[in-house]
Scaffold this motif. Structure first.
Motif, PDB file in Angstrom:
ATOM      1  N   ALA A 108       1.037  -1.553   0.044  1.00  0.00           N
ATOM      2  CA  ALA A 108       0.012  -0.116  -0.110  1.00  0.00           C
ATOM      3  C   ALA A 108       0.835   1.357  -0.203  1.00  0.00           C
ATOM      4  N   GLN A 109       1.963   1.344   0.504  1.00  0.00           N
ATOM      5  CA  GLN A 109       2.499   2.172   0.801  1.00  0.00           C
ATOM      6  C   GLN A 109       3.548   2.504  -0.661  1.00  0.00           C
ATOM      7  N   VAL A 110       3.902   1.150  -1.331  1.00  0.00           N
ATOM      8  CA  VAL A 110       4.554   1.599  -2.798  1.00  0.00           C
ATOM      9  C   VAL A 110       3.759   2.175  -3.616  1.00  0.00           C
ATOM     10  N   LEU A 111       2.097   1.951  -3.402  1.00  0.00           N
ATOM     11  CA  LEU A 111       1.548   2.507  -4.023  1.00  0.00           C
ATOM     12  C   LEU A 111       0.815   4.051  -3.572  1.00  0.00           C
ATOM     13  N   ALA A 112       0.834   4.148  -2.501  1.00  0.00           N
ATOM     14  CA  ALA A 112       0.501   5.303  -2.606  1.00  0.00           C
ATOM     15  C   ALA A 112       1.664   6.249  -3.159  1.00  0.00           C
ATOM     16  N   LEU A 113       3.306   5.610  -2.937  1.00  0.00           N
ATOM     17  CA  LEU A 113       4.164   6.911  -3.244  1.00  0.00           C
ATOM     18  C   LEU A 113       4.144   7.179  -4.640  1.00  0.00           C
ATOM     19  N   ALA A 114       3.648   5.522  -5.681  1.00  0.00           N
ATOM     20  CA  ALA A 114       4.051   5.550  -7.204  1.00  0.00           C
ATOM     21  C   ALA A 114       2.890   6.840  -7.981  1.00  0.00           C
ATOM     22  N   LEU A 115       1.668   6.880  -6.458  1.00  0.00           N
ATOM     23  CA  LEU A 115      -0.145   8.105  -7.191  1.00  0.00           C
ATOM     24  C   LEU A 115       0.426   8.839  -6.679  1.00  0.00           C
ATOM     25  N   GLY A 116       2.195   9.822  -5.891  1.00  0.00           N
ATOM     26  CA  GLY A 116       2.507  10.681  -5.770  1.00  0.00           C
ATOM     27  C   GLY A 116       1.894  11.245  -4.467  1.00  0.00           C
TER      28      GLY A 116
END
Length: 237
Positions: A89-97
């Motif tokens: 979830a953290q990687v996803l959040a980071l990937a989306l700004g």
């Protein structure tokens, strides 16, 4: 018709599926497990129908995870179903700004999941068992990325659950965690208790109270996600 395929991205040195495996398979998907610590490549979006990115010891800002962040961003853009758990979830959040940061204090606790009105009707986080609690063993947290919809709220100063686009979700807690994996965490990371300011007796008492609900929580979340992958439930437009 062939079974839809979900690529499972493992980050842990000692990976596990726990309750996620039975919930996903029972909903009719086939799992393509990728063990990044063993050198497995990331999947290509053209060969899978969904992605489950699980937790890990790493920080989402680790340059070694940049390619995965790019893959998750592309999955959101192409509406390939995606579910990130903790580090995922953290990687996803980071990937989306979104922002990923170290928490003021490690979070090691079971927390009752607070479902927000925006979760009504959501196929993954909209029908959690009554009183469900999520287990957290994390030192990092994330801010819900721009444009995403917050579905679950945490009192710990971090995002808890969100939906990005039409078919991507992230949760900070571990619905997949089962007893063997939890015992391994106690053996491997005993310092986490001190960093969180939690005694082992207190932590294990909470485990005994809540662990029995993990299978039902996994069925709601991973089963719901698998049904999205299989195209058997509608998603938000």
């Amino acid at each position: 018709m062939p079974e839809p395929v979900v690529a499972v991205i493992h980050h842990l040195e000692r990976p596990f599926l726990g309750h996620a495996g039975p919930a996903l398979r029972a909903a009719g998907v086939r799992l393509d497990e990728r063990f990044l610590r063993r050198g497995d490549p990331l999947p290509s979006l053209g060969e899978i129908d969904g992605i489950l990115a699980l937790g890990g010891e790493q920080n989402a800002l680790d340059p070694a995870l940049a390619a995965e962040a790019g893959l998750l961003r592309q999955a959101v853009e192409r509406e390939v179903p995606l579910l990130g758990v903790c580090l995922g979830a953290q990687v996803l959040a980071l990937a989306l700004g979104g922002d990923v940061r170290k928490l003021p204090r490690r979070h090691l606790a079971w927390r009752t999941l607070e479902r927000l009105p925006a979760a009504d009707g959501d196929p993954v986080l909209g029908a959690l068992p009554a009183g469900a609690a999520g287990v957290h063993w994390n030192e990092d947290g994330f801010a819900v990325p721009p444009g995403a919809v917050e579905l679950l709220r945490s009192p710990a100063g971090s995002g808890e659950g969100f939906r990005a686009g039409r078919r991507a979700w992230g949760v900070q807690f571990h619905p997949e965690l089962d007893e063997p994996a939890l015992e391994h965490w106690y053996e491997t990371w005993p310092y986490a208790l001190d960093e969180a300011g939690v005694g082992e007796a207190q932590a294990r008492a909470a485990d005994r109270e809540h662990m029995a609900g993990q299978a039902a929580l996994s069925e709601a979340i991973f089963g719901g996600f698998a049904r999205v992958v299989a195209g058997r439930v509608p998603v938000h437009g």
